[in-house]
Design a protein around this motif. Structure first.
Motif, PDB file in Angstrom:
ATOM      1  N   ASP A 169       0.845  -1.186   0.000  1.00  0.00           N
ATOM      2  CA  ASP A 169       0.000   0.000   0.000  1.00  0.00           C
ATOM      3  C   ASP A 169       0.886   1.244   0.000  1.00  0.00           C
ATOM      4  O   ASP A 169       1.735   1.412   0.874  1.00  0.00           O
ATOM      5  CB  ASP A 169      -0.893  -0.023   1.244  1.00  0.00           C
ATOM      6  CG  ASP A 169      -1.868   1.131   1.317  1.00  0.00           C
ATOM      7  OD1 ASP A 169      -1.914   1.960   0.382  1.00  0.00           O
ATOM      8  OD2 ASP A 169      -2.605   1.201   2.319  1.00  0.00           O
TER       9      ASP A 169
ATOM     10  N   TRP B  70       1.108   3.313   3.273  1.00  0.00           N
ATOM     11  CA  TRP B  70       1.457   2.553   4.479  1.00  0.00           C
ATOM     12  C   TRP B  70       1.963   3.443   5.609  1.00  0.00           C
ATOM     13  O   TRP B  70       1.716   3.156   6.772  1.00  0.00           O
ATOM     14  CB  TRP B  70       2.479   1.460   4.156  1.00  0.00           C
ATOM     15  CG  TRP B  70       3.864   1.950   3.863  1.00  0.00           C
ATOM     16  CD1 TRP B  70       4.370   2.296   2.649  1.00  0.00           C
ATOM     17  CD2 TRP B  70       4.928   2.147   4.799  1.00  0.00           C
ATOM     18  NE1 TRP B  70       5.665   2.708   2.767  1.00  0.00           N
ATOM     19  CE2 TRP B  70       6.032   2.623   4.084  1.00  0.00           C
ATOM     20  CE3 TRP B  70       5.046   1.980   6.173  1.00  0.00           C
ATOM     21  CZ2 TRP B  70       7.250   2.933   4.694  1.00  0.00           C
ATOM     22  CZ3 TRP B  70       6.254   2.281   6.774  1.00  0.00           C
ATOM     23  CH2 TRP B  70       7.340   2.750   6.037  1.00  0.00           C
TER      24      TRP B  70
ATOM     25  N   ARG C 100      -4.467  -2.560   8.017  1.00  0.00           N
ATOM     26  CA  ARG C 100      -3.673  -3.433   7.144  1.00  0.00           C
ATOM     27  C   ARG C 100      -2.177  -3.267   7.445  1.00  0.00           C
ATOM     28  O   ARG C 100      -1.441  -4.247   7.512  1.00  0.00           O
ATOM     29  CB  ARG C 100      -3.955  -3.122   5.682  1.00  0.00           C
ATOM     30  CG  ARG C 100      -3.105  -3.977   4.738  1.00  0.00           C
ATOM     31  CD  ARG C 100      -3.414  -3.712   3.286  1.00  0.00           C
ATOM     32  NE  ARG C 100      -4.627  -4.436   2.967  1.00  0.00           N
ATOM     33  CZ  ARG C 100      -5.566  -3.978   2.162  1.00  0.00           C
ATOM     34  NH1 ARG C 100      -5.439  -2.807   1.604  1.00  0.00           N
ATOM     35  NH2 ARG C 100      -6.645  -4.685   1.910  1.00  0.00           N
ATOM     36  N   HIS C 101      -1.728  -2.039   7.598  1.00  0.00           N
ATOM     37  CA  HIS C 101      -0.311  -1.796   7.900  1.00  0.00           C
ATOM     38  C   HIS C 101       0.074  -2.402   9.247  1.00  0.00           C
ATOM     39  O   HIS C 101       1.120  -3.034   9.371  1.00  0.00           O
ATOM     40  CB  HIS C 101      -0.002  -0.296   7.897  1.00  0.00           C
ATOM     41  CG  HIS C 101       1.351   0.036   8.421  1.00  0.00           C
ATOM     42  ND1 HIS C 101       2.504  -0.381   7.796  1.00  0.00           N
ATOM     43  CD2 HIS C 101       1.735   0.710   9.521  1.00  0.00           C
ATOM     44  CE1 HIS C 101       3.549   0.039   8.503  1.00  0.00           C
ATOM     45  NE2 HIS C 101       3.098   0.705   9.550  1.00  0.00           N
TER      46      HIS C 101
ATOM     47  N   TRP D  49      -1.309  -4.917  10.778  1.00  0.00           N
ATOM     48  CA  TRP D  49      -1.298  -6.374  10.638  1.00  0.00           C
ATOM     49  C   TRP D  49      -0.011  -6.833   9.939  1.00  0.00           C
ATOM     50  O   TRP D  49       0.660  -7.756  10.382  1.00  0.00           O
ATOM     51  CB  TRP D  49      -2.529  -6.850   9.874  1.00  0.00           C
ATOM     52  CG  TRP D  49      -2.502  -8.327   9.608  1.00  0.00           C
ATOM     53  CD1 TRP D  49      -2.276  -8.938   8.418  1.00  0.00           C
ATOM     54  CD2 TRP D  49      -2.681  -9.372  10.561  1.00  0.00           C
ATOM     55  NE1 TRP D  49      -2.307 -10.294   8.568  1.00  0.00           N
ATOM     56  CE2 TRP D  49      -2.552 -10.593   9.885  1.00  0.00           C
ATOM     57  CE3 TRP D  49      -2.946  -9.387  11.928  1.00  0.00           C
ATOM     58  CZ2 TRP D  49      -2.674 -11.816  10.517  1.00  0.00           C
ATOM     59  CZ3 TRP D  49      -3.072 -10.615  12.554  1.00  0.00           C
ATOM     60  CH2 TRP D  49      -2.933 -11.814  11.856  1.00  0.00           C
ATOM     61  N   ASN D  50       0.333  -6.192   8.830  1.00  0.00           N
ATOM     62  CA  ASN D  50       1.554  -6.551   8.104  1.00  0.00           C
ATOM     63  C   ASN D  50       2.801  -6.336   8.949  1.00  0.00           C
ATOM     64  O   ASN D  50       3.754  -7.108   8.878  1.00  0.00           O
ATOM     65  CB  ASN D  50       1.656  -5.758   6.798  1.00  0.00           C
ATOM     66  CG  ASN D  50       0.688  -6.246   5.750  1.00  0.00           C
ATOM     67  OD1 ASN D  50       0.316  -7.406   5.730  1.00  0.00           O
ATOM     68  ND2 ASN D  50       0.262  -5.347   4.888  1.00  0.00           N
TER      69      ASN D  50
END
Length: 187
Positions: A147, A150, A156-157, A159-160
């Motif tokens: 992304d 980010w 999402r960030h 989690w990653n």
């Protein structure tokens, strides 16, 4: 880069930046661009993460401007510009905000200034990569797309980032075990 070329060079660099980001990010990046400016200040923030939080807080308060207005502002400090870096700050569906980070000649140490005072500013375009997508240099796997937004955070960030740290710690435990085993067998 000469002062009269400033607008054209920034426009070309913006196009290159978007092309680079399109290749390595999964987002659809709009070519409708606005700009914000930031002076590179190495004194704020003790580490990268602290520095990024402070920069984000400051940048969120800035009103994006057109390329013409940004070039006018850069022209006023042109003689003191050492380095200009373009980054994608935020990519939205209908517009992309480009952050122009500049470093002044007078920000260098006093002894270095005489060697650069007559140099024209350098121009770079860069895409920041999160640590969790970087593959090893010898890897044949294609790099995972990420992304472009980010650095702004989000679920999402986070989690990653968690998965990336977990993979690193797993690798570290395996590496330490192998190293201890080798040392034990060599003695």
């Amino acid at each position: 880069m000469k002062k009269v070329e400033l607008e054209n060079k920034i426009q070309e660099a913006t196009s290159s930046l978007i092309d680079i980001a399109t290749d390595i990010c999964w987002n659809k990046i709009s070519r409708n661009c606005l700009y914000i400016m930031s002076e590179i200040d190495e004194s704020i923030g003790k580490n990268f993460f602290e520095h990024a939080k402070i920069r984000k807080r400051i940048n969120d308060k800035k009103a994006p401007k057109t390329l013409n207005r940004i070039v006018a502002e850069l022209s006023t400090i042109y003689e003191n510009l050492y380095d200009i870096n373009l980054y994608i700050y935020k990519s939205l569906r209908n517009k992309t905000i480009i952050e122009i980070r500049y470093f002044l000649k007078t920000s260098h140490i006093e002894e270095f200034y005489p060697t650069i005072k007559d140099n024209e500013p350098m121009l770079h375009c860069k895409v920041s990569r999160p640590f969790y997508v970087t593959e090893s240099l010898n890897s044949n796997k294609p790099e995972r797309k990420f992304d472009v937004n980010w650095e702004l955070g989000g679920i999402r960030h986070e989690w990653n980032k968690f998965i990336g740290k977990l993979k690193y710690h797993t690798w570290k435990i395996k590496y330490d075990r192998k190293r201890k085993y080798r040392i034990k067998n060599e003695s």
